[in-house]
Design a protein around this motif. Structure first.
Motif, PDB file in Angstrom:
ATOM      1  N   GLY A 130      61.571 -58.727 -56.595  1.00 51.36           N
ATOM      2  CA  GLY A 130      61.005 -57.650 -57.407  1.00 51.36           C
ATOM      3  C   GLY A 130      60.623 -56.477 -56.536  1.00 51.36           C
ATOM      4  O   GLY A 130      60.155 -56.655 -55.419  1.00 51.36           O
ATOM      5  N   SER A 131      60.864 -55.288 -57.032  1.00 56.25           N
ATOM      6  CA  SER A 131      60.478 -54.083 -56.302  1.00 56.25           C
ATOM      7  C   SER A 131      59.090 -53.650 -56.744  1.00 56.25           C
ATOM      8  O   SER A 131      58.781 -53.673 -57.932  1.00 56.25           O
ATOM      9  CB  SER A 131      61.465 -52.950 -56.573  1.00 56.25           C
ATOM     10  N   VAL A 132      58.282 -53.258 -55.789  1.00 55.30           N
ATOM     11  CA  VAL A 132      56.929 -52.796 -56.070  1.00 55.30           C
ATOM     12  C   VAL A 132      56.880 -51.305 -55.771  1.00 55.30           C
ATOM     13  O   VAL A 132      57.143 -50.877 -54.654  1.00 55.30           O
ATOM     14  CB  VAL A 132      55.884 -53.546 -55.208  1.00 55.30           C
ATOM     15  N   ALA A 133      56.552 -50.523 -56.785  1.00 57.90           N
ATOM     16  CA  ALA A 133      56.386 -49.077 -56.604  1.00 57.90           C
ATOM     17  C   ALA A 133      55.007 -48.832 -56.012  1.00 57.90           C
ATOM     18  O   ALA A 133      53.998 -49.177 -56.622  1.00 57.90           O
ATOM     19  CB  ALA A 133      56.531 -48.360 -57.939  1.00 57.90           C
ATOM     20  N   LEU A 134      54.950 -48.278 -54.826  1.00 60.65           N
ATOM     21  CA  LEU A 134      53.685 -47.991 -54.166  1.00 60.65           C
ATOM     22  C   LEU A 134      53.031 -46.789 -54.826  1.00 60.65           C
ATOM     23  O   LEU A 134      53.606 -45.707 -54.890  1.00 60.65           O
ATOM     24  CB  LEU A 134      53.901 -47.719 -52.673  1.00 60.65           C
ATOM     25  N   ALA A 135      51.842 -47.006 -55.366  1.00 60.50           N
ATOM     26  CA  ALA A 135      51.117 -45.932 -56.042  1.00 60.50           C
ATOM     27  C   ALA A 135      50.524 -44.989 -55.007  1.00 60.50           C
ATOM     28  O   ALA A 135      49.897 -45.424 -54.048  1.00 60.50           O
ATOM     29  CB  ALA A 135      50.004 -46.514 -56.907  1.00 60.50           C
ATOM     30  N   THR A 136      50.742 -43.718 -55.224  1.00 62.43           N
ATOM     31  CA  THR A 136      50.122 -42.703 -54.385  1.00 62.43           C
ATOM     32  C   THR A 136      49.274 -41.820 -55.281  1.00 62.43           C
ATOM     33  O   THR A 136      49.711 -41.417 -56.363  1.00 62.43           O
ATOM     34  CB  THR A 136      51.177 -41.850 -53.654  1.00 62.43           C
ATOM     35  N   LEU A 137      48.093 -41.574 -54.835  1.00 59.70           N
ATOM     36  CA  LEU A 137      47.161 -40.775 -55.628  1.00 59.70           C
ATOM     37  C   LEU A 137      47.352 -39.306 -55.325  1.00 59.70           C
ATOM     38  O   LEU A 137      47.411 -38.895 -54.177  1.00 59.70           O
ATOM     39  CB  LEU A 137      45.722 -41.186 -55.333  1.00 59.70           C
ATOM     40  N   GLY A 138      47.438 -38.525 -56.382  1.00 60.97           N
ATOM     41  CA  GLY A 138      47.573 -37.087 -56.235  1.00 60.97           C
ATOM     42  C   GLY A 138      46.223 -36.404 -56.304  1.00 60.97           C
ATOM     43  O   GLY A 138      45.170 -37.025 -56.165  1.00 60.97           O
TER      44      GLY A 138
END
Length: 178
Positions: A130-138
């Motif tokens: 499974g691919s995990v999208a790394l959350a980046t905070l704007g």
């Protein structure tokens, strides 16, 4: 690839010999603290957690390396507000690196199918199973709208130490008997 698997196994053995395994109660307490810290950093993460089908929380993942590196941590899968199973995460790397760090990781399963696939796996590897999208905070703690569309979203926070690595790739997640 065999060298990578050997490094992960060696790291797992070293960590399990050098540090006593955490109890369910210790992991539960650390998971609650880590989630509190994440929610304090980002109200968007808290809102997203409310929509998640399940969350895999690793409150303390330790990474160290000198050419050959490895990381290890223990955590819990939380579904419906309760920790229902316990897991370890381990990874190894080879290359130019030196240092050590501690970080917290939260993987949110936003789709039922993603959570089911994870729970039915016998050892789940990020980037393979499974691919995990790394959350980046704007600006203002908002999340990228593209990230919000992904079935699996990950957060890495509380980085401490001299090594800085923000990735989930190559992490092998294994169910623990607790």
């Amino acid at each position: 690839m065999n060298a990578m698997k050997w490094c992960v196994m060696a790291l797992t053995v070293l960590v399990s010999v050098s540090a006593p395994a955490a109890t369910k109660q210790e992991i539960d307490s650390m998971v609650n603290e880590a989630l509190g810290e994440l929610y304090k950093e980002s109200s968007a993460a808290k809102e997203l957690a409310g929509k998640a089908k399940g969350m895999l929380v690793f409150p303390e993942v330790y990474k160290g390396g000198f050419v050959i590196g490895g990381e290890y941590g223990e955590g819990a899968l939380r579904v419906g507000g309760s920790n229902i199973a316990y897991y370890s995460t381990a990874a190894a790397s080879i290359g130019l690196q030196i240092g050590a760090q501690r970080k917290a990781q939260v993987i949110m399963f936003m789709a039922d199918e993603a959570l089911t696939n994870f729970r039915n796996s016998d050892g789940w590897e990020v980037g393979v199973d499974g691919s995990v999208a790394l959350a980046t905070l704007g600006v203002g703690g908002t999340l990228d709208s593209n990230t919000l569309q992904q079935p699996i979203i990950g957060f890495i926070f509380s980085n401490e130490g001299l090594m800085y690595n923000l990735t989930f790739e190559g992490s092998k997640i294994t169910k623990l008997e607790r």
